[in-house]
Design an enzyme around this catalytic site. Structure first.
Site, PDB file in Angstrom:
ATOM      1  N   GLU A  57       0.824  -1.209   0.000  1.00 22.19           N
ATOM      2  CA  GLU A  57       0.000   0.000   0.000  1.00 22.19           C
ATOM      3  C   GLU A  57       0.860   1.261   0.000  1.00 22.19           C
ATOM      4  OE1 GLU A  57      -2.172  -2.857   2.942  1.00 22.19           O
ATOM      5  OE2 GLU A  57      -0.133  -2.538   2.225  1.00 22.19           O
ATOM      6  N   CYS A  88      -0.473   1.442   7.182  1.00 25.47           N
ATOM      7  CA  CYS A  88      -1.046   1.646   5.851  1.00 25.47           C
ATOM      8  C   CYS A  88      -2.399   2.339   5.922  1.00 25.47           C
ATOM      9  CB  CYS A  88      -1.136   0.308   5.128  1.00 25.47           C
ATOM     10  SG  CYS A  88       0.500  -0.391   4.801  1.00 25.47           S
TER      11      CYS A  88
END
Length: 158
Positions: A57, A88
């Protein structure tokens, strides 16, 4: 269950397989612009780079910011094979991502639905729309196979 998110999730699964090919936990992410075009894609690279922040991510967000010329990814969609962790999830909020689509839930570290809900916390200045469980079985199977192989004598340290 196939739906509008299945094709981009297949792209994220391809990124997960690439991560696995260099010894990383097979998690993949694809960032889509508001029209649905792929802006950036990445798989985990922690083992490859020795960088603890090299989650799929985070790498996809960094690459998308470089492509767009902006850290603000309003109205963009991140498609990822596993529910994001706290790092993330926080990055998604800070990047102002509009929508998060994820595959498998993460009962041990998930920060979107399983343990916390960082991306929709009303105390923060931005909230992300969440769609979970897309291609959940396929996304989970990649991880189960990877960790099963490690338990059965594969490379240590993962």
């Amino acid at each position: 269950m196939a739906n509008q998110w299945s094709p981009p999730m297949q792209l994220a699964l391809e990124q997960a397989r690439l991560a696995e090919s260099h010894g990383d936990v097979p998690i993949g992410a694809v960032l889509l612009d508001p029209a649905g075009a792929v802006v950036a894609a990445a798989g985990n690279e922690r083992e490859l780079t020795g960088d603890p922040t090299a989650h799929a991510e985070i790498l996809a967000l960094r690459r998308a910011a470089a492509v767009t010329g902006s850290w603000r990814l309003d109205d963009h969609t991140l498609v990822v094979t596993l529910e994001p962790c706290t790092m993330c999830a926080g990055a998604l909020v800070l990047a102002r991502v509009g929508t998060l689509v994820f595959g498998a839930y993460d009962p041990k570290a998930g920060a979107v639905a399983s343990l916390w809900d960082v991306v929709r916390d009303p105390r923060l200045n931005h909230r992300v729309t969440v769609v979970g469980g897309i291609e959940e079985e396929a996304c989970g199977a990649v991880l189960r196979r990877f960790f099963g192989a490690r338990r059965d004598g594969g490379p240590a340290g993962l």
